[in-house]
Design an enzyme around this catalytic site. Structure first.
Site, short mmCIF file in Angstrom:
data_model
loop_
_atom_site.label_atom_id
_atom_site.label_comp_id
_atom_site.label_asym_id
_atom_site.label_seq_id
_atom_site.Cartn_x
_atom_site.Cartn_y
_atom_site.Cartn_z
N ARG A 225 0.86 -1.18 0.00
CA ARG A 225 0.00 0.00 0.00
C ARG A 225 0.90 1.23 0.00
NH1 ARG A 225 -2.38 -3.51 3.87
NH2 ARG A 225 -4.45 -4.24 3.23
N LYS A 264 -3.94 -1.20 8.56
CA LYS A 264 -5.39 -1.14 8.58
C LYS A 264 -6.00 -2.25 9.42
CE LYS A 264 -7.59 -0.16 4.78
NZ LYS A 264 -8.03 -0.20 3.37
N HIS A 343 -2.06 2.79 -6.36
CA HIS A 343 -2.87 1.61 -6.05
C HIS A 343 -3.03 0.71 -7.26
CE1 HIS A 343 -4.90 -0.05 -2.63
NE2 HIS A 343 -5.98 -0.33 -3.33
N ARG A 346 -0.39 -1.81 -7.08
CA ARG A 346 -0.72 -2.87 -6.11
C ARG A 346 -1.70 -3.86 -6.73
NH1 ARG A 346 -1.22 -4.37 -0.65
NH2 ARG A 346 -3.35 -4.74 0.09
N HIS A 369 -4.38 -8.68 3.36
CA HIS A 369 -5.83 -8.61 3.37
C HIS A 369 -6.39 -9.28 4.62
CE1 HIS A 369 -5.85 -8.29 -1.29
NE2 HIS A 369 -5.68 -7.12 -0.71
N TYR A 379 -9.30 -7.90 -5.74
CA TYR A 379 -8.07 -7.49 -6.39
C TYR A 379 -7.72 -8.30 -7.63
CZ TYR A 379 -6.83 -4.19 -2.77
OH TYR A 379 -6.81 -3.10 -1.93
#
Length: 405
Positions: A225, A264, A343, A346, A369, A379
């Site tokens: 990220r 996150k 992103h 990614r 994740h 993704y």
């Protein structure tokens, strides 16, 4: 025997009912807190006409019937009168310890509600049609579909609290946004192998963007990220074991400036392997570092990627850089590159390994994740070419198995 009270038309008024001098009807009752409450209407029954110049309304006895039904069903007749803004504030108060960016998002939504007519409405008066009209107004005011959907989800959660607290019976935000608005969300960009090669080749050769070549390469080969990438410090690199330790991210807020956050989710704390290209790129980054004054942010220093002011780069820096790079490439080349963000790199990383057949749980770990569904469905972008290649690969393996047998 006491005389029954009557209205100005001679009709007998029931217990709690009365009529004011201006002709408006009134019903008085005591709430669950022992406090007197009042209900008003210009009509006693539904067939009455409102006085000239007055807005039509529900009759007093219809309101009394609704009130008595609420009381019978255990509905909080006081709580249901809180405004949408008050309900949203109540929801936020139940989970006060959140990340700074979550706190900022809450503030944005509260500001929106305060400016919108729905924010001051009592929650018992908000119907699904009102919530849908709010979504349409948001779209007309320029908010993106996904932003509206996120805000709708927050308000839907707020109403679930109201339902649990017996303030309302139904959730007006329990609807599919796509039934109201067209989803104009731009599909996430995944670079083809050819586009990836052209992007890297152009960046490497260009006088302006050659200094960003290794940054782009590392993002493509690690899948980090951008907040994790920007927060990388020298101690995070383990060259002996060829891995990158991820346990924090760097963010910047317009009000408070730079700050460090944990990943996150718990799954965000991980060790990302360095493939050879990433290993060599990191080596070049360290070799080209200048002995400038190092800044410290929340106890972290020795950041790898700095801007001209010797502050670590953040998402906005890389978004601007990628936008300029793609614009310049497209100016001089007929085969245009799509809109690319950090992103996108990614997404490309994840898609490449998914299409190569990497074990989904291993890919989930590398991506950080929280659940496997995100890895598989969000993704990993399958294409006709990748599907065809996979079918050919499996058929070839079957043929080889038959030959061996």
């Amino acid at each position: 025997m006491s005389e029954k009270r009557r209205d100005n038309r001679g009709r007998i008024l029931k217990t709690g009912e009365s009529q004011r001098k201006d002709g408006r009807y009134l019903y008085k009752y005591i709430d669950s807190f022992g406090e007197p409450q009042f209900v008003y209407s210009w009509k006693l029954v539904a067939t009455d006409r409102v006085p000239a110049g007055k807005r039509d309304c529900i009759s007093l006895r219809e309101k009394i019937a609704e009130l008595q039904k609420d009381i019978h069903d255990g509905i909080d007749v006081v709580g249901k009168k809180m405004t949408l803004c008050q309900l949203y504030a109540k929801q936020n108060a139940q989970r006060p310890k959140v990340r700074k960016n979550t706190e900022t998002g809450r503030k944005y939504l509260m500001d929106i509600l305060k400016k919108d007519k729905l924010g001051v409405r009592s929650i018992d008066s908000i119907k699904p049609s009102d919530a849908k009209e709010w979504a349409i107004r948001m779209s007309e005011n320029g908010y993106a579909y996904q932003t509206i959907n996120n805000y709708k989800r927050s308000l839907k959660a707020s109403f679930y609290i109201a339902i649990q607290d017996d303030c309302v019976r139904k959730n007006p935000f329990d609807f599919q946004l796509k039934a109201v608005l067209d989803d104009d969300t731009v599909p996430k960009t995944v670079l083809t192998e050819e586009q990836e090669e052209k992007l890297l080749a152009f960046a490497k050769a260009d006088k302006t963007y050659s200094k960003n070549y290794d940054e782009i390469l590392i993002l493509l080969k690690t899948g980090l990220r951008i907040s994790e990438f920007g927060g990388l410090t020298l101690p995070d690199l383990d060259f002996e074991n060829r891995l990158v330790n991820i346990d924090h991210q760097l963010l910047r807020d317009t009000e408070i400036g730079y700050y460090i956050e944990t990943p996150k989710t718990k799954s965000g704390e991980r060790q990302v392997p360095m493939v050879e290209e990433a290993y060599q790129a990191f080596k070049r980054v360290l070799a080209n570092r200048k002995n400038d004054k190092r800044v410290e942010i929340d106890g972290y220093s020795d950041f790898l990627f700095l801007n001209r002011k010797n502050y670590p780069k953040v998402a906005s820096d890389y978004n601007g850089m990628m936008k300029g790079l793609v614009k310049k490439y497209n100016k001089y080349n007929e085969d245009k590159l799509p809109h690319i963000t950090p992103h996108s790199l990614r997404h490309t990383f994840c898609t490449n390994y998914a299409n190569a057949g990497m074990n989904p749980k291993a890919l989930q770990y590398i991506m950080g994740h929280a659940n496997i569904a995100m890895t598989l469905n969000y993704y990993a972008h399958a294409t006709f070419d990748s599907a065809m290649a996979e079918m050919k690969r499996l058929n070839k393996e079957k043929q080889q198995e038959r030959l061996v047998a």
